[in-house]
Structure formats: structure tokens, C-alpha cells
Design an enzyme around this catalytic site. Structure first.
Site, PDB file in Angstrom:
ATOM      1  N   HIS A  45      64.998  16.860  10.397  1.00 14.98           N
ATOM      2  CA  HIS A  45      65.221  18.133  11.081  1.00 14.98           C
ATOM      3  C   HIS A  45      65.568  17.906  12.551  1.00 14.98           C
ATOM      4  O   HIS A  45      64.745  17.426  13.320  1.00 14.98           O
ATOM      5  CB  HIS A  45      63.945  18.982  10.969  1.00 14.98           C
ATOM      6  CG  HIS A  45      64.064  20.364  11.496  1.00 14.98           C
ATOM      7  ND1 HIS A  45      63.089  20.941  12.263  1.00 14.98           N
ATOM      8  CD2 HIS A  45      65.038  21.285  11.347  1.00 14.98           C
ATOM      9  CE1 HIS A  45      63.444  22.169  12.580  1.00 14.98           C
ATOM     10  NE2 HIS A  45      64.618  22.409  12.034  1.00 14.98           N
ATOM     11  N   GLU A  61      69.770  17.077   9.512  1.00 13.28           N
ATOM     12  CA  GLU A  61      70.101  18.471   9.821  1.00 13.28           C
ATOM     13  C   GLU A  61      70.248  18.611  11.322  1.00 13.28           C
ATOM     14  O   GLU A  61      69.452  18.061  12.088  1.00 13.28           O
ATOM     15  CB  GLU A  61      68.992  19.395   9.306  1.00 13.28           C
ATOM     16  CG  GLU A  61      69.270  20.883   9.486  1.00 13.28           C
ATOM     17  CD  GLU A  61      68.752  21.452  10.796  1.00 13.28           C
ATOM     18  OE1 GLU A  61      69.056  22.622  11.089  1.00 13.28           O
ATOM     19  OE2 GLU A  61      68.050  20.736  11.539  1.00 13.28           O
ATOM     20  N   ASP A  81      72.050  21.373  14.672  1.00 13.49           N
ATOM     21  CA  ASP A  81      72.497  22.714  15.035  1.00 13.49           C
ATOM     22  C   ASP A  81      73.669  22.619  16.001  1.00 13.49           C
ATOM     23  O   ASP A  81      73.757  21.667  16.789  1.00 13.49           O
ATOM     24  CB  ASP A  81      71.362  23.491  15.709  1.00 13.49           C
ATOM     25  CG  ASP A  81      70.072  23.411  14.917  1.00 13.49           C
ATOM     26  OD1 ASP A  81      69.930  24.178  13.951  1.00 13.49           O
ATOM     27  OD2 ASP A  81      69.207  22.580  15.267  1.00 13.49           O
ATOM     28  N   HIS A  86      70.211  23.559  19.619  1.00 15.29           N
ATOM     29  CA  HIS A  86      69.577  24.556  18.770  1.00 15.29           C
ATOM     30  C   HIS A  86      69.573  25.953  19.372  1.00 15.29           C
ATOM     31  O   HIS A  86      70.016  26.927  18.763  1.00 15.29           O
ATOM     32  CB  HIS A  86      68.137  24.146  18.441  1.00 15.29           C
ATOM     33  CG  HIS A  86      67.410  25.146  17.586  1.00 15.29           C
ATOM     34  ND1 HIS A  86      66.721  26.218  18.122  1.00 15.29           N
ATOM     35  CD2 HIS A  86      67.274  25.243  16.240  1.00 15.29           C
ATOM     36  CE1 HIS A  86      66.187  26.922  17.148  1.00 15.29           C
ATOM     37  NE2 HIS A  86      66.514  26.361  15.997  1.00 15.29           N
ATOM     38  N   GLU A  99      73.982  23.317  10.824  1.00 13.14           N
ATOM     39  CA  GLU A  99      73.614  24.726  10.797  1.00 13.14           C
ATOM     40  C   GLU A  99      74.391  25.497  11.863  1.00 13.14           C
ATOM     41  O   GLU A  99      74.350  25.170  13.046  1.00 13.14           O
ATOM     42  CB  GLU A  99      72.118  24.929  11.029  1.00 13.14           C
ATOM     43  CG  GLU A  99      71.735  26.396  10.964  1.00 13.14           C
ATOM     44  CD  GLU A  99      70.244  26.648  11.036  1.00 13.14           C
ATOM     45  OE1 GLU A  99      69.875  27.787  11.365  1.00 13.14           O
ATOM     46  OE2 GLU A  99      69.470  25.717  10.772  1.00 13.14           O
TER      47      GLU A  99
END
Length: 300
Positions: free
Chosen positions: A50, A77, A79, A92, A151
Site C-alpha cells: 500500500h 498500489e 496514488d 495520495h 489509484e
């Protein structure tokens, strides 16, 4: 007759609704085993870092991504946000304040201005040289050594009108990028825009956002998006927050043809419980814990 029925049945109905609402809590705290056993040997699961290995290095920095790669994770993962000059950076929050020494919205600064910021000292002074990386820099670092889950954050701002298309352009530049880079978003329009632009791109639907209230969000998002997602054969996976899951709910998602990747359990006990519930992957800040769990399962 109707009034009597309602009077006598109402306690049962209230009990049923309460059990349904708190089903994930009941499964997580009372019904699911935290112990590794042989039943897990048949379960395949992906280990997903993450924001990189963000438990041991500042999130969404090259240090966190290098650590995750060295651990041998299956997927990372991350952002993405857009700068004022419409360069894609790995970040993020909408605002710079939490994880840099800057302040204000990411899209109010150019890439060159953001590069001057310290993106590591907030985590630990030894990371003071870390900077906010571009998506291209991160993908070049990973270079297919593991999969990448990007994401897309929703932003109602002119810089984001063609954001999905710009992301696809970056993916196209990577060798075999279609095979190891996946786009995900809580907002269906980004996923649809990516597919309209290039139907080779892989996508996942983020069922519940990180800032949502999990129990309420589970029902709202299920009603709004699950049926719609099923109509789109390109959408193969859902990413619910782990507090919203139960064995029954994972089974139902599997029965509808979706893989289930949950986020973000960060201790061994919760990770093992998620595996017992049958999830296909876990997104965590501490992938090293999950890697050890995999080794423990293989050793049985």
C-alpha cells in the site's frame, strides 16, 4: 391482523437488520480464525504494498517502492495527482501539507516547484532527501518486476478533464505495460474514460474509498455500483475496505464473478482472518508481515 403482525415481528426485523449491519464486525471479531492452518494452503493470494512499503518508509516515495520491490511483493498500489502544469505525480492527498513541508493543493504547483519539497522528513529525518516522484519515474523503477495498481483520485478541477487518458499514455510507454499496470478508481467515469480511450488497459473498481464510513459505505456502494460493474465484463475485481467484509460477502462477490482485494489490514491477525474469509489479495502498509504469513503457510 396487520398491526399485530407488525407489532410482534418488529423485534425480529430489528434484530435481523442489526445482524446484517454488524455482520462484518461479528465475523472479524468472533467467527473467523486468526490461526494459520492447512486450509489456507489451497488459497492463492496476492501481496500488495500500500503506497509502497509505507509502514517502513514514507508513503508514495521511491524509498517505499524500492523497499517493496526488494521484499518481493506481488503488486504495488500507488496514488496519482496532477500538477499545475499537468504532470502526473505519485501522491495520495489533495493537499501537500500532511506528507511534505509544502502547503496547499497539489494542482496549484508546477512539477518543478513540487520537486523542491521534502517528502520524507515527516516520516523519519533519515528520509529527508526523498522527493515527490512522477508516475513515469516510479514505473521505470518497477519495470515489470511486480504488478502496479494505480489509484485515480477524483478531482473536480479542469486539470483532470482528461486525466485517465494521460495515465493510459504513460502506461503505453512502459514495456508490456498493459500486462503489469492496472488502473483503479472509486469513480466509475475514470475507468470508463480509460476504456473508451484504450480498451487494452486493465481496471479495477474501488468499492469503498479510504475516507468512507465502512459499514454505511458498503451498502451504498453495493447498491450504486456492484450491479453496474457486473454489466461491464472488463471490470474483474473489487477492492472493499477490510472492516466491511465477511466470509459470506466475499463468497457473494466471487459468485458474481469478481476477485476481492481488500485494504488495509496492517497486523498479522487481521491478515490471517482476511485469508480465511477467502480474499484474493491484501493491500497493506506492512507487506513484510504478509510475506512471512505466506512462508508460514508454505511450511505447513
Amino acid at each position: 391482523m396487520t398491526k399485530k403482525f407488525l407489532l410482534y415481528s418488529s423485534p425480529v426485523m430489528v434484530l435481523f437488520l442489526a445482524v446484517a449491519l454488524f455482520e462484518p464486525y461479528i465475523y472479524l471479531h468472533f467467527l473467523t480464525s486468526p490461526v494459520i492452518d492447512k486450509s489456507l494452503k489451497k488459497e492463492h493470494f496476492d501481496i500488495i504494498a500500500h503506497k509502497g512499503a509505507s509502514g517502513i518508509a514514507p508513503e508514495n516515495t521511491m524509498a517505499a517502492f524500492r523497499a517493496a520491490i526488494e521484499m518481493g511483493v506481488d503488486m504495488i498500489e500507488l496514488d496519482v495527482r496532477n500538477t499545475k502544469d499537468e504532470e502526473i505525480v505519485v501522491f495520495h492527498d489533495e493537499f501537500l501539507d500532511r506528507t511534505t513541508n509544502g502547503t496547499g493543493a497539489v494542482h496549484d504547483y508546477t512539477l518543478e516547484e513540487i520537486r523542491q519539497l521534502d517528502a520524507g522528513s515527516w516520516f523519519d529525518p533519515k528520509f529527508r532527501d526523498e522527493r515527490v516522484p512522477t508516475l513515469k519515474e516510479v514505473l521505470d523503477l518497477i519495470n515489470g518486476r511486480c504488478k502496479v495498481l494505480i489509484e485515480i483520485k477524483h478531482m473536480d478541477h479542469p486539470h483532470y478533464h482528461d486525466f485517465a487518458e494521460k495515465l493510459v499514455d504513460v502506461i503505453r510507454e512502459e514495456k508490456n505495460g498493459y500486462e503489469w499496470i492496472i488502473l483503479q478508481s472509486e469513480e466509475v467515469e475514470y475507468i470508463e474514460a480509460a476504456h473508451e480511450y484504450d480498451d487494452h488497459v486493465q481496471t479495477k473498481k474501488l468499492m469503498i474509498g479510504e475516507d468512507s464510513a465502512p459499514l454505511i459505505a458498503f451498502y451504498v456502494e453495493t447498491k450504486m455500483h456492484l450491479g453496474r460493474a457486473k454489466e461491464d465484463d472488463r471490470m474483474k475485481a473489487l477492492n472493499p475496505e477490510y472492516h466491511t467484509l465477511s466470509t459470506r460477502r466475499v463468497f457473494r462477490m466471487h459468485a458474481r464473478g469478481f476477485q476481492v482485494y481488500t485494504y488495509s489490514p496492517n497486523n498479522r491477525e487481521d491478515m490471517v482472518k482476511m485469508l480465511h474469509m477467502g480474499v484474493d489479495g491484501i493491500i497493506t502498509d506492512y507487506p513484510q508481515i504478509l510475506i512471512q504469513i505466506r512462508k508460514d503457510i508454505e511450511a505447513l
